[in-house]
Design an enzyme around this catalytic site. Structure first.
Site, short mmCIF file in Angstrom:
data_model
loop_
_atom_site.label_atom_id
_atom_site.label_comp_id
_atom_site.label_asym_id
_atom_site.label_seq_id
_atom_site.Cartn_x
_atom_site.Cartn_y
_atom_site.Cartn_z
CE LYS A 107 -8.63 0.78 2.85
NZ LYS A 107 -7.71 1.32 3.87
CD GLU A 118 -2.51 1.18 2.75
OE1 GLU A 118 -3.43 2.00 2.91
OE2 GLU A 118 -2.17 0.35 3.62
CB CYS A 133 -5.35 -1.00 4.64
SG CYS A 133 -5.12 -0.50 6.36
#
EC number: 2.3.1.269
Length: 536
Positions: free
Chosen positions: A345, A283, A395
């Site tokens: 995301k 990330e 994440c």
């Protein structure tokens, strides 16, 4: 004559101890492994505090207080490391950061307080049905914590069973179902120990029979093989991977003169010299927007992967002021050419990636970069490469199995490998790394898909479809993890293409679990009305 219940001065400290044990069971602080037996013991202690005798249950308001103390201790000691991100990296004063963690834990604990109060208000005193109701109330609290107000189910009790006997249930009912079964078993054990179950073997047989019937119905209705073992003539291809772990210090990561330059140099070189079929950088491995990169940097990477038999997935922020920004994964391969694959995301981190309503005053006190992203949709397309369908998640998105499950609505397009790109550096060298690893392991068990993890500081790892870690890089080191991963489910017509959990969660999300818990509550309320009518 029934004895009085123990005093709160005695019960609350034990509730605190049980909550701390529940937190430790998720990832043992001195080894990182989950301890399923400790989770069951902590739940049994809670059950005993709520029902201290065969003919005694505490009042509902006392039960709510006990449940609240238990859950606050459990949750605060599970995600205490949020303090590090807010204080060390967000420059929030230590007292305010500590208070924020406690307030968050207490708020989330309110679901469990309400659930335990409801349990003691409705549960019968002498029946094994109380165990069923206990499991249902626990399930309701877990679902509420994981769904309401964007949801934050980190540290759900079921994660402690990634190595325990209940792990076999993951492919059927998921982590929440495992937690409910653990709660049910905990109260059954307490009742059996004090002979509260007069016919406990019969009840256990009935429960086992009901579970067998339910599994048979799932197999018949969904046409899904309940056996985990694939046909002996079927073998999916192997994918070689290189997972990059830059170990860029979090307080340097977004500084142009230090961390940014180091990240661009190290990841750029690693991406160009890799030899595996798939290379994954974590990330925000490239911590700048594309237009902020030096001219030709991203284009050079795209040309490199357009020419050879390799592909790369790398984390990068994306967008501009006009269209908004996203926390994204870029996919480069010969097939993508000038139009790289992109995953944005969906499940953003409150306060870190978006500002909840009425909390701008709070986030204004923190100095966290990249703090206002746009939210993307659920069920985005996978990245097709080397005969695999690679499903990125960023994440803590792998915390939400119901959202990963949205990609399984069509077995022919279902992912064969999950790819997690994370930066747990925000939370220091803490138990958060181990907790996140157990979360990924549970997702692998639920969907029977391997999970590869590329992180900034750890745990960079390869997890097979049975939830076992086959390769892992040392934490807080700079290096490359090389290994092989076997994708699963390439043949959409084979009986083991998707698990029962993947089948129903793709269609209905968590609603079947909500419905089961609601049915148990409805049964308990009806039984209570009947008891009152007989008493009248």
């Amino acid at each position: 004559m029934a004895r009085a219940c123990p005093s709160l001065a005695w019960q609350l400290p034990w509730a605190l101890v049980a909550g701390l044990a529940q937190a430790a069971s998720l990832a043992w602080p001195w080894g990182g492994e989950p301890l399923w037996w400790l989770q069951l013991a902590s739940m049994a202690m809670l059950a005993w505090l709520l029902r201290p005798g065969a003919d005694r249950a505490v009042a509902w308001h006392r039960a709510a207080l006990i449940g609240g103390v238990f859950a606050t201790a459990w949750l605060a000691s599970t995600f205490w490391w949020l303090f590090i991100s807010m204080h060390r990296y967000g420059a929030l004063p230590a007292p305010l950061a500590a208070a924020a963690v406690l307030v968050l834990a207490a708020f989330l604990a309110s679901y469990y307080a309400a659930a335990m109060g409801l349990f003691c208000r409705l549960a019968p005193l002498h029946r094994a049905g109380a165990a069923l109701l206990f499991g249902a109330c626990w399930l309701l609290a877990e679902l509420a914590r994981g769904s309401l107000w964007t949801g934050f189910p980190w540290g759900a009790g079921g994660y402690a069973h990634a190595d325990g006997p209940l792990r076999v249930l993951a492919r059927y009912v998921g982590v929440y179902g495992i937690g409910a079964v653990a709660a049910l078993l905990a109260l059954l054990c307490v009742q059996w120990r004090r002979a509260d179950l007069r016919h406990w073997p019969m009840w256990l047989l009935l429960l086992a029979g009901a579970a067998a019937l339910a599994l048979a119905a799932v197999q018949r209705t969904c046409a899904i093989d309940l056996c985990d073992t694939p046909p002996p003539w079927r073998r999916d291809p192997t994918l070689s991977v290189e997972l990059l772990q830059g170990n860029i210090a979090q307080d340097e990561k977004f500084r142009p003169g230090s961390g940014v330059a180091l990240a661009l140099q190290w990841y750029g070189q690693a991406l160009r010299t890799a030899r595996a079929q798939l290379v994954v950088a974590p990330e925000t491995a490239l911590p700048l927007l594309p237009q902020q990169l030096m001219p030709g940097y991203l284009e050079g990477l795209a040309r490199h992967y357009a020419q050879g038999p390799q592909a790369a997935l790398l984390g990068i922020p994306w967008g501009d002021q006009a269209t908004g920004y996203t926390n994204s994964v870029l996919g480069l391969s010969p097939a993508t050419g000038a139009m790289p694959y992109r995953y944005d995301k969906h499940h953003l981190v409150p306060f870190g990636e978006f500002v909840p309503p009425f909390f701008k005053w709070f986030t204004a006190r923190m100095q966290i970069p990249l703090g206002n992203f746009n939210r993307a949709g659920v069920g985005q397309a996978s990245f097709a490469w080397a005969g695999q369908r690679l499903a990125p998640n960023i994440c803590y998105e792998d915390l939400f199995g119901e959202e990963l499950g949205a990609r399984f609505i069509d077995p022919a397009q279902a992912p064969t490998v999950f790819v997690n790109l994370s930066n747990i550096g925000w939370f220091g060298n803490t138990i958060a790394i181990d907790q996140h690893l157990q979360i990924s392991r549970m997702r692998a068990l639920e969907f029977e898909r391997p999970m590869v993890r590329a992180t900034n500081t750890g745990a960079t790892a390869i997890i097979d479809h049975r939830g076992q870690v086959t390769h892992q890089l040392a934490r807080h080191t700079r290096g490359v993890l090389r290994g092989q991963v076997h994708g699963r489910g390439l043949d959409a017509h084979s009986g083991w293409a998707i698990t029962p959990y993947a089948w129903w969660v793709a269609r209905w999300g968590l609603w079947p679990l909500w419905a089961l818990a609601a049915l148990a509550l409805a049964w308990a309320m009806r039984a209570q009305r009947m008891r009152r009518a007989r008493g009248a």
